[in-house]
Design a protein around this motif. Structure first.
Motif, short mmCIF file in Angstrom:
data_model
loop_
_atom_site.label_atom_id
_atom_site.label_comp_id
_atom_site.label_asym_id
_atom_site.label_seq_id
_atom_site.Cartn_x
_atom_site.Cartn_y
_atom_site.Cartn_z
N ALA A 73 31.05 12.66 -25.84
CA ALA A 73 30.13 12.32 -24.76
C ALA A 73 28.86 13.15 -24.84
O ALA A 73 28.86 14.24 -25.40
CB ALA A 73 30.81 12.53 -23.40
N GLU A 74 27.80 12.62 -24.26
CA GLU A 74 26.51 13.30 -24.16
C GLU A 74 26.05 13.26 -22.70
O GLU A 74 26.41 12.35 -21.97
CB GLU A 74 25.46 12.57 -25.01
N TYR A 75 25.24 14.23 -22.33
CA TYR A 75 24.69 14.26 -20.98
C TYR A 75 23.33 14.94 -21.01
O TYR A 75 23.00 15.65 -21.97
CB TYR A 75 25.63 14.97 -20.01
N GLY A 76 22.54 14.72 -19.95
CA GLY A 76 21.24 15.35 -19.88
C GLY A 76 20.37 14.74 -18.82
O GLY A 76 20.86 14.13 -17.86
N PHE A 77 19.05 14.90 -18.98
CA PHE A 77 18.11 14.35 -18.01
C PHE A 77 16.89 13.78 -18.73
O PHE A 77 16.60 14.12 -19.86
CB PHE A 77 17.68 15.40 -16.98
N SER A 78 16.22 12.90 -18.02
CA SER A 78 14.99 12.27 -18.51
C SER A 78 13.94 12.32 -17.42
O SER A 78 14.27 12.32 -16.23
CB SER A 78 15.25 10.80 -18.87
N ILE A 79 12.69 12.34 -17.82
CA ILE A 79 11.56 12.18 -16.91
C ILE A 79 10.78 10.99 -17.44
O ILE A 79 10.26 11.03 -18.55
CB ILE A 79 10.67 13.43 -16.86
N TYR A 80 10.75 9.91 -16.66
CA TYR A 80 10.08 8.68 -17.08
C TYR A 80 8.76 8.53 -16.36
O TYR A 80 8.65 8.82 -15.17
CB TYR A 80 10.94 7.46 -16.74
N GLY A 81 7.78 8.00 -17.08
CA GLY A 81 6.51 7.62 -16.48
C GLY A 81 6.56 6.18 -16.03
O GLY A 81 7.63 5.57 -15.94
#
Length: 187
Positions: free
Chosen positions: A51-59
């Protein structure tokens, strides 16, 4: 996906990936981008089987896709970041393609505390990635001036997205907590 308001808003991502390899699950919130300075958050992985996890910031949307800046922990426990990946690229694809490995290892892989700070270089938005090292009681710069292609502060709202994904039929559980977004004040 469970949210526990009695625990200060801790969120639990947990389940069995039943759709496809690396099918993505997200939790999102839109924020004003103009005064964005930094974001901090804590991940507590409990069970991560492929599994992978994390965060994103989208424009804002550019046609059918949203460009974004992404930081995640891959199936091997390495931190990776990417800036030229859209929301449609995030679903059903792992971090091994198009993501850059952060050379600094996590201080504590069982309690992952991250911070990104926004800066500008040549009038372009860049991010600095920090790890909190509990043994030092301080933040350590993990990677400096990561390109944030497609993100321009002030034009559009940004969307903060927490994500988890795994290979098909794999079970994963992690918690995200202490999400803080800081704004810069202008005089």
């Amino acid at each position: 996906l469970d949210v526990f308001p009695e625990r200060g808003g801790r969120c639990k991502f947990s389940g069995k990936q039943a759709i496809a390899d690396m099918g993505i699950t997200t939790l999102e919130r839109t924020i004003p981008s103009e005064n964005f300075y930094a974001m901090e958050l804590s991940f507590t992985p409990e069970k991560l089987d492929h599994a992978e996890y994390g965060f994103s910031i989208y424009g804002g949307r550019k046609g059918a896709a949203r460009p974004g800046f992404h930081v995640g922990v891959d199936v091997l426990g390495k931190v990776r970041c990417a800036s030229r990946i859209t929301d449609s690229d995030m679903d059903r694809k792992g971090m091994e393609i198009g993501w850059n490995e952060v050379k600094m290892p996590l201080p504590d892989p069982k309690a992952v505390v991250l911070r990104v700070t926004r800066a500008e270089k040549n009038r372009m938005t860049v991010f600095n990635l920090w790890f909190f090292d509990a043994s030092k009681g301080d933040w350590v710069l993990a990677q400096k001036e990561i390109s944030a292609a497609g993100l321009t502060a002030g034009r559009d709202n940004w969307t903060i997205s927490i994500f988890g994904r795994a290979w098909k039929d794999k079970i994963y559980t992690f918690y995200v907590d202490d999400i803080r977004v800081y704004e810069r004040t202008r005089k």
